[in-house]
Design an enzyme around this catalytic site. Structure first.
Site, PDB file in Angstrom:
ATOM      1  CG  HIS A  89     -73.040 -53.853 -20.881  1.00  0.00           C
ATOM      2  ND1 HIS A  89     -73.427 -54.291 -19.706  1.00  0.00           N
ATOM      3  CD2 HIS A  89     -71.627 -53.789 -20.627  1.00  0.00           C
ATOM      4  CE1 HIS A  89     -72.582 -54.247 -18.753  1.00  0.00           C
ATOM      5  NE2 HIS A  89     -71.420 -53.710 -19.413  1.00  0.00           N
ATOM      6  CD  GLU A 148     -66.198 -46.185 -16.880  1.00  0.00           C
ATOM      7  OE1 GLU A 148     -66.321 -47.283 -17.409  1.00  0.00           O
ATOM      8  OE2 GLU A 148     -66.311 -45.837 -15.581  1.00  0.00           O
TER       9      GLU A 148
END
Length: 331
Positions: A129, A60
């Site tokens: 998450h 990322e």
């Protein structure tokens, strides 16, 4: 008017903008053949090819940094961050680089980059998450933050974001991807900083973001049967924030509850409530109430997870107390 899902609306918005502007491209983990784990981007690689729909490594910081550089040199990247929780990994690229380049270059550079990601609990995805981290980004000057509450908002806000010359982060609620709403076939954009009054009322104002708009609307329906008239407002963007519409509503109703799925402490609810207290104080009959997620890691257990976020029943219960003159405060 046709009805499409929020997922289809996002896909449609991106495809239309990629057809309109050849400098727009898409990059992220599993965005090409897989179309993301939520299948939001399915079909785009078939139309635009792998030169404009790029699968990236699981890195990322690397690919968001590449997007910042691409945006500074003439492209309009759309970066897909698979889960909003991963935004911690790109805070330097987003908040130290993208957000500050226009200012630090004396206006010579712009960073027209869209970072689309998701948020929201109650999907049984556990603590890493399931977070709603919009307040982290909204705190940084130079970044705009949009939070669509339906397919209509998702398409209009995405198109506006892609055309904006500033970095924009769009948070989409994971549980809403299959929710349908009327969406025009003709082109439209939704300007940033213009709230939407979803339901008019006279007794209390609900200011709700993203999926919490549905929570507020359900609570308003319940209260209407009891003779309590609730106004429901969707800010659509928290940066910029449409203060004028929020203040006008609260001055009319004299009571307000602010609802957001991010953690309650130091969050979106706190910022909006503070502005209402500062600028509409003499119009209030009760303190502005905040309802956010519990200040705990999101549990995996369904029985525990479901009680960590605001519910229609909880919103309605607090509204009854406020309208009855009971002084209640955020826990």
């Amino acid at each position: 008017m046709r009805e499409i899902t929020l997922s289809q609306a996002v896909n449609e918005a991106i495809a239309e903008e990629m057809r309109r502007d050849p400098t727009v491209f898409l990059m992220g983990e599993d965005v090409a053949e897989a179309g993301t784990p939520f299948k939001v981007l399915s079909g785009l690689v078939e139309e635009f090819g792998t030169d404009r729909v790029l699968d990236t490594p699981i890195s990322e910081p690397g690919f968001v940094g590449m997007a910042v550089g691409a945006a500074m040199t003439g492209a309009r990247p759309i970066v897909d961050l698979m889960f909003g929780d991963f935004i911690y990994l790109v805070m330097d690229q987003l908040c130290n680089q993208a957000a500050k380049q226009h200012y630090m270059s004396g206006g010579k550079l712009t960073v027209p980059m869209v970072l689309r990601t998701n948020m929201g609990a109650t999907r049984r995805s556990a603590a890493q998450h399931s977070q709603s981290l919009q307040a982290l980004v909204a705190h940084i000057p130079g970044v705009k933050v949009a939070m669509p509450s339906s397919a209509y908002e998702a398409k209009g806000l995405m198109k506006t974001a892609i055309r904006d010359n500033n970095p924009v982060v769009i948070f989409e609620d994971k549980l809403m991807y299959q929710d349908k709403a009327p969406v025009p076939e003709e082109e439209y954009l939704i300007p940033f900083g213009e709230a939407n009054v979803k339901r008019e009322g006279s007794d209390i104002t609900f200011i709700a973001t993203s999926s919490m708009v549905q929570v507020a609307e359900k609570a308003a329906e319940t209260l209407a049967a009891e003779g309590i008239s609730a106004e429901v407002i969707d800010p659509r963007t928290i940066v910029p924030l449409d203060e004028a519409t929020l203040l006008a509503s609260v001055k009319k109703t004299s009571r307000a509850i602010v609802i957001d799925e991010g953690h309650q402490s130091y969050g979106v609810t706190a910022e909006i409530a503070s502005r209402l207290n500062e600028k509409a104080f003499y119009h209030l009959d009760a303190p502005v109430l905040r309802m956010g997620a519990m200040d705990v890691p999101v549990p995996f257990s369904p029985a525990l997870e479901d009680i960590t976020v605001p519910t229609p029943e909880g919103v309605a219960a607090n509204a009854r107390k406020l309208c009855a003159g009971e002084m209640i405060y955020a826990a």
